[in-house]
Design an enzyme around this catalytic site. Structure first.
Site, PDB file in Angstrom:
ATOM      1  N   ASP A 183      59.135  14.168  -2.824  1.00 31.11           N
ATOM      2  CA  ASP A 183      58.005  14.257  -3.748  1.00 31.11           C
ATOM      3  C   ASP A 183      57.332  12.899  -3.905  1.00 31.11           C
ATOM      4  OD1 ASP A 183      60.225  13.153  -4.984  1.00 31.11           O
ATOM      5  OD2 ASP A 183      59.627  13.823  -6.982  1.00 31.11           O
ATOM      6  N   GLU A 184      57.422  12.057  -2.862  1.00 27.85           N
ATOM      7  CA  GLU A 184      56.804  10.739  -2.897  1.00 27.85           C
ATOM      8  C   GLU A 184      55.522  10.727  -2.070  1.00 27.85           C
ATOM      9  OE1 GLU A 184      60.715   7.872  -3.465  1.00 27.85           O
ATOM     10  OE2 GLU A 184      59.890   8.189  -1.452  1.00 27.85           O
TER      11      GLU A 184
END
Length: 380
Positions: free
Chosen positions: A288-289
């Site tokens: 989720d970066e």
């Protein structure tokens, strides 16, 4: 050898040490010349054998001369002169001259062989040049005979193809090759080439883009950062790197499932793309970066407009499978050249600032400061 003998005999007769200088210099020169001859004649075993004999006699001659000098230095000059008068050294010199004569004769024979080889090679070269001239004359005749096929026929096809384009018709490869076996082969090859090219472009796109979101992946970010840092330096601009991490994403995956998590990531990518400017770029590093490169800014504050657009885009909940899901993000900001001009460090500093923002519940973004590095190390 003359210098060596001159130095030796001069010293024996006068006891003047200055004569030893040409003596020692001559010995060094003889050894050097002998080594040079051996190096130059490595391909001739016969000459190497002669030089070995010469070397042996020279060593014996030097030992005899060295013995006379030592006797003279020990005040036994009479013994030294008596040793010289025995003509042992003369025998060595006669052997050396005889062997060097043989060496020279062998060298002359070798040179004559080389001359013969040269004449043979010259004859071969003359023959080769004659063959080449004949070949090129034949090639010129061949070219003239096929000029019609290789020039005028393609020109006619080009004119016909131009007329097709003028009439608005689609031009295909079969329109510009002859309608024969070669034309069919060229058409097939062109089609295969187009398929390979398309496949390569597809593979290249997949290699540099995230399969789930369609965003560029981590393979692209550092090349683009290096290029953008160079452009910013050239035009006197700045650029910012935004490092984004979704809040509570693991909780969404664990409670609602990975399918919903994937939808959250897709929606995040869409919202980021809609929030940034056309000059900016969005990347998914993994999980989720995400990273955003904000270009063409004059100060760090200019990046806050893009950040506010991103935060505003995440305010509405996402509707997935009929459920309203809140998505929020923490953002870290690093600016070049204010913080660094190294692309690796720029991403690292933005990551550190994001970590600080995630720890501070009062804000959604923070700009990098040097003291954040120590704080993160302390926590770790």
């Amino acid at each position: 050898m003359k210098d060596v003998e001159t130095g030796q005999r001069g010293y024996l007769l006068t006891s003047n040490l200055s004569y030893l200088e040409p003596y020692h210099n001559g010995i060094s020169q003889v050894k050097e010349n002998l080594e040079s001859l051996k190096s130059l004649t490595t391909s001739n075993p016969e000459q190497q054998k002669i030089l070995d004999l010469v070397s042996k006699d020279i060593s014996s001659k030097f030992k005899e001369m060295e013995q006379t000098i030592k006797l003279a230095q020990s005040n036994e000059k009479d013994k030294a002169i008596a040793l010289v008068n025995q003509d042992i050294g003369k025998q060595y010199m006669d052997n050396i001259r005889r062997n060097l004569h043989e060496f020279t004769k062998t060298e002359q024979i070798f040179l004559e062989q080389r001359k013969g080889d040269f004449r043979e090679n010259r004859a071969q070269i003359t023959t080769l040049v004659t063959v080449e001239i004949s070949f090129f004359v034949g090639l010129a005749i061949f070219t003239l005979l096929f000029l019609q096929r290789n020039f005028f026929v393609p020109l006619q096809l080009l004119v016909a193809s131009t007329q097709l384009v003028e009439r608005g018709k689609r031009l295909e490869v079969k329109n510009i090759v002859e309608n024969n076996e070669m034309g069919h082969l060229l058409t097939t090859f062109f089609s295969m080439s187009e398929k390979v090219h398309h496949r390569e472009k597809t593979l290249e796109y997949k290699a540099h883009h995230d399969e789930l979101t369609g965003l560029k992946n981590r393979l692209s970010i550092y090349d683009e950062l290096d290029s953008s840092i160079g452009d910013a330096k050239r035009y006197g601009d700045k650029l910012a790197v935004l490092f984004l991490d979704l809040n509570l994403f693991k909780h969404i995956n664990d409670t609602l499932g990975h399918d919903v998590g994937d939808e959250v990531l897709k929606i995040t990518a869409d919202r980021l793309n809609d929030s940034v400017r056309s000059s900016d770029s969005v990347f998914r590093l993994g999980g989720d970066e995400f990273v955003v490169i904000v270009r063409n800014i004059k100060s760090a504050k200019d990046a806050e407009g893009v950040i506010q657009n991103i935060l505003s885009a995440f305010e509405p909940p996402a509707m997935i499978n009929g459920n309203a899901i809140d998505i929020s993000t923490s953002i870290g900001v690093a600016v070049s050249p204010d913080n660094t001009t190294d692309s690796d460090e720029l991403v690292k500093y933005a990551d550190v600032a994001m970590y600080a923002a995630k720890q501070d519940k009062s804000t959604h973004f923070k700009s990098f400061r040097e003291d954040m590095l120590n704080k993160k190390d302390d926590v770790a």
